[in-house]
Design a protein around this motif. Sequence first.
Motif, PDB file in Angstrom:
ATOM      1  N   LEU A  31       8.719  13.923   5.934  1.00  0.00           N
ATOM      2  CA  LEU A  31       7.292  14.725   6.406  1.00  0.00           C
ATOM      3  C   LEU A  31       8.717  15.910   7.744  1.00  0.00           C
ATOM      4  CD1 LEU A  31       5.497  16.881   6.653  1.00  0.00           C
ATOM      5  CD2 LEU A  31       3.908  14.908   7.530  1.00  0.00           C
ATOM      6  N   ALA A  32       9.197  14.213   8.541  1.00  0.00           N
ATOM      7  CA  ALA A  32       9.768  14.985   9.873  1.00  0.00           C
ATOM      8  C   ALA A  32      10.875  15.889   8.987  1.00  0.00           C
ATOM      9  CB  ALA A  32      10.256  14.105   9.965  1.00  0.00           C
ATOM     10  N   VAL A  33      11.911  15.649   7.619  1.00  0.00           N
ATOM     11  CA  VAL A  33      13.307  16.131   7.593  1.00  0.00           C
ATOM     12  C   VAL A  33      12.901  17.549   6.925  1.00  0.00           C
ATOM     13  CG1 VAL A  33      14.481  16.067   5.378  1.00  0.00           C
ATOM     14  CG2 VAL A  33      14.004  14.237   7.192  1.00  0.00           C
ATOM     15  N   MET A  34      11.632  17.361   5.900  1.00  0.00           N
ATOM     16  CA  MET A  34      11.633  18.714   5.523  1.00  0.00           C
ATOM     17  C   MET A  34      10.813  20.145   6.425  1.00  0.00           C
ATOM     18  SD  MET A  34      12.111  18.719   2.659  1.00  0.00           S
ATOM     19  CE  MET A  34      11.710  20.324   2.163  1.00  0.00           C
ATOM     20  N   TYR A  83       1.061  20.893   2.728  1.00  0.00           N
ATOM     21  CA  TYR A  83       2.241  21.087   3.064  1.00  0.00           C
ATOM     22  C   TYR A  83       2.263  19.174   3.453  1.00  0.00           C
ATOM     23  CZ  TYR A  83       6.679  21.215   3.575  1.00  0.00           C
ATOM     24  OH  TYR A  83       8.749  21.037   2.953  1.00  0.00           O
ATOM     25  N   ALA A  84       1.906  19.152   4.091  1.00  0.00           N
ATOM     26  CA  ALA A  84       1.741  18.106   5.583  1.00  0.00           C
ATOM     27  C   ALA A  84       1.140  16.724   4.589  1.00  0.00           C
ATOM     28  CB  ALA A  84       1.968  17.821   6.618  1.00  0.00           C
ATOM     29  N   LEU A  85       0.080  17.324   4.366  1.00  0.00           N
ATOM     30  CA  LEU A  85      -0.783  15.987   3.953  1.00  0.00           C
ATOM     31  C   LEU A  85      -0.175  15.352   2.384  1.00  0.00           C
ATOM     32  CD1 LEU A  85      -4.545  16.923   3.820  1.00  0.00           C
ATOM     33  CD2 LEU A  85      -3.384  14.721   5.075  1.00  0.00           C
ATOM     34  N   SER A  86       0.344  17.359   1.261  1.00  0.00           N
ATOM     35  CA  SER A  86       1.106  16.274   0.336  1.00  0.00           C
ATOM     36  C   SER A  86       1.925  14.907   0.123  1.00  0.00           C
ATOM     37  CB  SER A  86       1.878  17.251   0.129  1.00  0.00           C
ATOM     38  OG  SER A  86       2.744  17.808   0.004  1.00  0.00           O
TER      39      SER A  86
END
Length: 467
Positions: A31-34, A83-86
Motif C-alpha cells: 500500500l505504501a509503495v503504490m 483503494y487503501a482498503l483493497s
Amino acid sequence: MSELGGSARGFVGDAADGAREASLMLRFGWLAVMGAVFFLTYGFANWLASRRASVPTFAFGWEHAIPFVPWTIVPYWSIDLLYALSFFFWVRRDDLLDHVKRLLTVQLVSVVCFIAWPLRFGFERPDAGGVAGALFTMLMGFDKPYNQAPSLHIGLLVVLWAVYAKHLRNPAARVVLHLWFTAIGVSVLTTWQHHAIDVPTGAAVGCLALFLFPLRDAGGRSPGLNGASTAESRVLARRYALAALAVACLALACVPGSVGWALVAGWGALGLGCVASIYWRGVPAAFQKDARGHFPPFMLLLFAPTIVGAFVNSRVWTFRRPQPVRIDAQVSIGRTPTSRGLRRYGFTGLVDLTAEMPRWMKDEASVAYVSAPQLDLVVPSYSQLQQAVAALEELHEAGHDLLICCALGYGRSVLCAAAWLAMRRDLRDARDAFAAVRAVQPCAVWSEGSVAVLQAWIDRRAARGAA
C-alpha cells in the motif's frame, strides 16, 4: 466492513498447496509503495503538462448540459479509501501481487498517455461552499486540470469494482456496492473533473488490467496461466494482431472527423489485440468464461466487439444449414444455440466448446450445461479433448438429449463427437471416427492435427483398457 472482510477471508481462505500467506506487513508495505507510485508518477505527468505552452482540450457539445453537483465530490473522494482498503482483502501472496500488478498497469498506462498526449479540463468550475468546497480545495492542492484521457479515476474504479464485487457476497450489500461505485463513476463528470471522452478510455485501461491479471478462483488458480501455444495458434495470433493494428489505424484516421467512431474502432482494436494475446499463449481460459458460460462483466465489456463478430460470423456461415444434426439417438452437433434454438429442438443438455462467446440461453435452469472451452481453429490438447468427451458422456448417461456446440458446428464439435463415437463404437482408427461424423454432417472439417490428437486419445484409452 467486518462483513466484507469476513467474506474476503472465507472466499480466499482455502489457500492452494504451497501458496504463501500475505502478511499484514506485506499488505501495508505494498500500500505504501503504490501510494508513492501514484503521487510521484501522477505529479510528474502534471508537472510536464504544466510546462507546455498550451495543452489542448476536448469535449463533446452536449457536455455543457452536464450539471455541476458539488456533493458528488464525496463519492469521488471515497475511491481513495476503497483503494487503501483493497490491499487487505488478500490472504494469499499471489493474489496480493496480482492486485498490485493490476493497479500498477492502470497507473503506468494512464501516465504514459498523459505524457504522450496531455489534455486539460476545459470548463470553468463554479465555486462550491461548505464541506464540498473544502473537499474541492483539498483536491486542488495536488490535482491540476491536466491528465484527462484516460481517466485514472475510472481505470482504478473498474479494477476496484471487480475486486469488491468478488469479495462481497451479501445480496443487499452488493446492491449498495454497485450503487456507490456507479455514483463514483458518475462523479467524475458531475464534479467537473473529467470530460466524457475520459470515461470510456479509462474503463478500457481498467478492463485491460483485469484481462492481463485476472482474479484468481478460490483455489488460487488463474484463468490466464495454463495453456499450450502451438505453431497453429501463433499463426492465428498474428492474424488477429494484424487485424487489431488495422482497426487501430482506422481509429486514428477517424479522430479528426468523428471522435465517437474513433472510440468505437479503438474498442474493437483493443478486443482484437487481447484475442491475439490469447491465441499467442494458447489459453482458451483467458477469455475468463466461467463454468456457467458467463463472462465477468468487465470482460464482457472488453470483448463485446469480438463477441458480436463471432456470433454474426457463426450465423453467416451456417445461414443455409442452421439445424443441428444427430450423430446418435440422443446426441447432436451444431452451432452455438440461442434459447429459441434449444426450445425448438428440445435439447435438455448442452456441451459448449466455445471459449470466445458466452452462452446465449436465458432460461438456464431448463438445460444441463457444461462449458469445455477450446480455441476456434486450433487443435485442442489431449486434456481439453478428454474434458469435453467426459462431459458429453456424463450428460448422456444422465439421459439428456444433448447438443455438442461450437461456433459453427463444423470443427470443434466434430472432433468431440468423433472421439465419443470412437469410444461408444470401439473404433480404433481416428479417420473412421471422423468419417462416421461426416456421414451425417457433410460440412464437418478436420485437420491432420485433429486426426493426430484423436488417434492419441484413442490409443491411450485402449492402453488403459488393456492394462
